[in-house]
Design an enzyme around this catalytic site. Structure first.
Site, short mmCIF file in Angstrom:
data_model
loop_
_atom_site.label_atom_id
_atom_site.label_comp_id
_atom_site.label_asym_id
_atom_site.label_seq_id
_atom_site.Cartn_x
_atom_site.Cartn_y
_atom_site.Cartn_z
N TRP A 4 32.41 -1.83 11.17
CA TRP A 4 33.83 -1.72 10.84
C TRP A 4 34.23 -0.31 10.45
O TRP A 4 35.42 0.04 10.50
CB TRP A 4 34.17 -2.69 9.70
CG TRP A 4 33.54 -2.32 8.38
CD1 TRP A 4 32.29 -2.67 7.95
CD2 TRP A 4 34.12 -1.55 7.33
NE1 TRP A 4 32.06 -2.16 6.69
CE2 TRP A 4 33.16 -1.46 6.28
CE3 TRP A 4 35.35 -0.92 7.16
CZ2 TRP A 4 33.41 -0.76 5.10
CZ3 TRP A 4 35.59 -0.22 5.97
CH2 TRP A 4 34.63 -0.16 4.97
N GLU A 34 28.49 -3.26 -0.91
CA GLU A 34 27.45 -4.24 -0.59
C GLU A 34 26.52 -4.53 -1.77
O GLU A 34 25.70 -5.45 -1.71
CB GLU A 34 26.63 -3.74 0.61
CG GLU A 34 27.46 -3.65 1.88
CD GLU A 34 26.86 -2.67 2.89
OE1 GLU A 34 25.68 -2.33 2.74
OE2 GLU A 34 27.58 -2.26 3.82
#
Length: 778
Positions: free
Chosen positions: A360, A486
């Site tokens: 992305w 993350e």
């Protein structure tokens, strides 16, 4: 890992003394690409090297994925970009001694990438055992005009005595297997030898070969021809079924010169037969021979002159930053110049990091920058992503969802990440991709229809509807999501994801109301549009009244604090601590809530921006190269231009200084795009998400001037900021257009620039601090 020492120069990346220890990183820095074809910056004579590789966008092989425990919906196949035939080797023997930079003890050995010519030049001088001083000069390029074409001019000169010279120029397949971190022997079986040979030919001055991958069925072909002067003999032979060698010999007198112009080509196709591929490759070489090296180089200069006319960047007061900014712009434009019907990997074609996968990040940082610089290149990347919509629909069905969910990690559009908390749970990717379509349409004025953006918006809106949860009070939530950070995965109500989903829904509704016929074709009716708007209004956004900040997700600000002072030598965190240790701590891998402050700016007051920046700066460790550019933009938004500049430097120098320690695996393409945005959207205050182009320039203490160019609604503009103010000029012959500078509407016309005074930064809070040892690193 060693880092090459480079001179500071505004237009060149110059290594005055080639460091053999730093070759792995410098091979990435000196890589050449046009987006279709890429070659690492290896030495001509093959050895020594870090990792050799010639790559083509889209050429990949699949391999099995093994799981210790099976699970429904896990991808069954991985994908990896693979090296195609290597056309760069030119092995040199002088007076019977193979030339090797490790043993030749060169008196001079330098390399230069000229950002105006696009040519990588290498010069080495050494003395042979027989006493003759020799000079080797090579000039390599990958054409920006003819996408399959590359060339090298290789010259060997005897400076002060005679020399007998032999050059063996190679065309070899399968010399560089991909590096995939997987001990499964089936992976090695698939990737160590991914091709089977179809045909190979040799003639008097070169050769060609073609092969096809075993599993994906992708056909590739390569050809090379040589134009030689100063030689005594030349011959070519196929020394094996995947290796063609052209041998050139010469007897040089004092001052004598052997020149070899090697013209090579690469083509690929999943459908075209072997004979046709070979003929295509040969035809490209014929074109290159017709142009000659000088003609190819002249065309390269013309292409780059055009690039710099539309995209040059200038800063006064920091020579190192000036060099880095131009290098990033050069990399951004060349890495996408000829890409078509293929993804842009996280490392481009400069290395095999992340196995060549796209993420992305490309739609988040590269496409928005290109939409304002080279919109055609941005359109090609968006068109490729749109072509994966069917695979995204299939993935949504597997997950029992409506609409489409795009792959987080892929080459051909199918999800290949075996780690679902960072991939499948990172549903924000769908809103990020939709945003890229919308920004491109807004910046160009072309609308969503030409690239299929309406269909993307409709399918992603349907995805959000099927994924969300409405509570008893009517609030709408997204549960079990992972945002850009993350380190804090699988959480409820990640603010970035919720706000991006809201925008996705609202823009889908706007698009369908603006294009009712196309919406009707997709089965969208007024009730569905109303449903999207209703959900958008009900999206829950967490707020911590005690700290007066937005938790990055539900309860984030209640997590235990990370002991930064005690762990200054333990970065990246993920390499030193188990995920279970940090996944519910207040340690942020990369900007997450802070990224929402930029991409969703209308949802935050100035005070909220200031408080959120202050809070998350103290907890963000930037273990991802993506983070610095985001923090550069948002620190400027919070009126901290000096801190913004320090983050801009980190982003711009991430590869030149190998800040992340992994440049050997390839360049950081998202950081490359992010660097331009860090300058334009950070210090420049550029916002392209409204009806008008908006600017809010700031000038940090260390700089006396910034200037950059961009395209907006078909116009080419130049924005220059000094202590006296900001000047917006139109460089193209187009109609006047309004821009907003610090809230004031100004008109820009050809020959009549808009001028606005420079405002002083007005921060609401003092400049924030970072975790111990994680201050900006450049």
């Amino acid at each position: 890992m060693a880092t090459p020492t480079l001179d500071v120069d505004p237009w060149r990346i110059h290594e005055p003394r080639v460091s053999l220890e730093a070759l792995p990183a410098s091979e990435s820095l000196f890589s050449l690409s046009n987006g279709y074809l890429g070659i690492r910056g290896t030495l001509d004579e093959v050895d020594p090297h870090g990792f050799r590789g010639t790559f083509m966008a889209g050429v990949h092989e699949t391999h099995p994925l093994a799981y210790p425990e099976t699970g429904y919906g896990h991808p069954e196949e991985g994908q990896a970009m693979i090296a195609v035939a290597d056309t760069t080797p030119l092995r040199l023997v002088v007076d019977g001694v193979p030339v090797d930079a490790r043993t030749a003890q060169p008196s001079a050995h330098r390399r230069t990438l000229d950002l105006r010519t696009g040519i990588l030049e290498r010069v080495m001088e050494w003395t042979t055992p027989s006493g003759t001083t020799m000079r080797l000069t090579s000039r390599r390029l990958v054409s920006l005009r003819e996408r399959s074409l590359g060339a090298v001019r290789y010259e060997v000169r005897a400076l002060d005595g005679p020399a007998h010279v032999v050059v063996r120029s190679e065309l070899v397949l399968g010399a560089s297997p991909p590096e995939v971190d997987n001990d499964d022997p089936r992976v090695a079986d698939a990737l160590d030898h991914p091709f089977h040979m179809l045909d190979i030919h040799a003639d008097d001055s070169g050769g060609s070969l073609t092969a096809r991958t075993h599993r994906t069925g992708i056909g590739v072909a390569a050809a090379a021809q040589h134009v030689v002067t100063g030689h005594r003999a030349m011959s070519t032979e196929a020394v094996s079924d995947d290796h063609v060698v052209t041998a050139v010999t010469a007897d040089l007198d004092e001052g004598g010169l052997l020149r070899i112009d090697k013209v090579f080509s690469h083509v690929w196709s999943p459908e075209t037969g072997a004979d046709s591929l070979l003929e295509q490759a040969r035809a490209v070489v014929d074109s290159g021979i017709d142009l000659g090296f000088d003609g190819i180089a002249a065309a390269q200069r013309e292409e780059l002159d055009r690039c710099w006319h539309i995209a040059d960047v200038e800063v006064d007061g920091d020579d190192e930053l000036q060099q880095a900014l131009r290098y990033n712009v050069f990399t951004l434009l060349t890495s996408t110049a000829c890409i078509d019907d293929a993804p842009l990997g996280a490392k481009g074609l400069s290395g095999l990091g992340y196995s060549g996968h796209t993420f992305w990040d490309v739609e988040g940082f590269v496409v928005p920058a290109l939409s304002l610089l080279e919109p055609d290149a941005a359109a090609r990347l968006l068109r490729w992503r749109g072509s994966t919509l069917d695979a995204a629909r299939e993935r949504a069905k597997v997950l029992d969802l409506r609409g489409a969910t795009f792959a987080w990690r892929t080459i051909d559009g199918h999800e290949v990440s075996a780690y679902w908390p960072a991939s499948t749970a990172a549903m924000h990717v769908n809103a990020d991709i939709s945003r890229a379509f919308w920004l491109h349409a807004n910046a160009t004025g072309d609308g969503l229809q030409p690239l299929g953006g309406i269909e993307v918006f409709v399918e992603t809106a349907r995805l959000w509807v099927s994924m969300g949860h409405e509570d008893a009070d009517g609030g709408w939530h997204l549960l079990g999501m992972t945002g850009p950070d993350e380190y804090t995965g699988v959480v409820d109500d990640n603010v970035f994801t919720n706000l991006m989903a809201r925008r996705n829904l609202l823009r889908a509704a706007d698009a369908c109301e603006l294009h009712p016929d196309e919406a009707g074709t997709l089965g969208v009716d007024a009730d569905e549009v109303a449903r999207w708007r209703g959900i958008a209004a009900a999206v829950h956004i967490p707020w911590d009244e005690h700290h007066r900040v937005h938790p990055a997700n539900h309860n984030f600000t209640t997590y235990r604090e990370w002991r930064f002072e005690e762990k200054q030598d333990s970065y990246p965190v993920q390499d030193h601590q188990h995920y279970a240790k940090f996944c519910r701590r207040q340690v942020v891998k990369q900007a997450d809530l802070v990224q929402a402050l930029w991409w969703c700016r209308e949802d935050f007051t100035d005070e909220e921006v200031a408080r959120n920046v202050d809070y998350y700066e103290a907890r963000t460790v930037r273990d991802s190269s993506l983070s610095a550019s985001v923090q550069a933009v948002v620190c400027a938004q919070a009126q901290h231009p000096d801190l913004s500049l320090r983050y801009l430097r980190e982003s711009a120098l991430v590869d030149i200084k190998d800040i992340q320690g992994d440049t050997e695996r390839g360049l950081h393409l998202a950081s490359v795009g992010g660097t331009w945005l860090a300058l334009a959207a950070g210090l420049g205050g550029l916002r392209e998400d409204g009806d008008d182009l908006e600017l809010a320039p700031l000038l940090p203490t260390a700089l006396s001037r910034t200037a950059y160019r961009l395209r907006w609604r078909g116009r080419l503009l130049r924005v220059e900021t000094t202590s006296e103010g900001t000047t917006v000029s139109m460089l193209s012959d187009d109609d006047p257009i309004d821009v907003i500078v610090d809230g004031a509407r100004l008109t820009v016309a050809r020959g009549t620039p808009a001028v606005a005074p420079l405002r002083e930064a007005s921060p609401l809070l003092p400049e924030p601090t970072q975790p111990a040892g994680r201050e900006p690193r450049a």
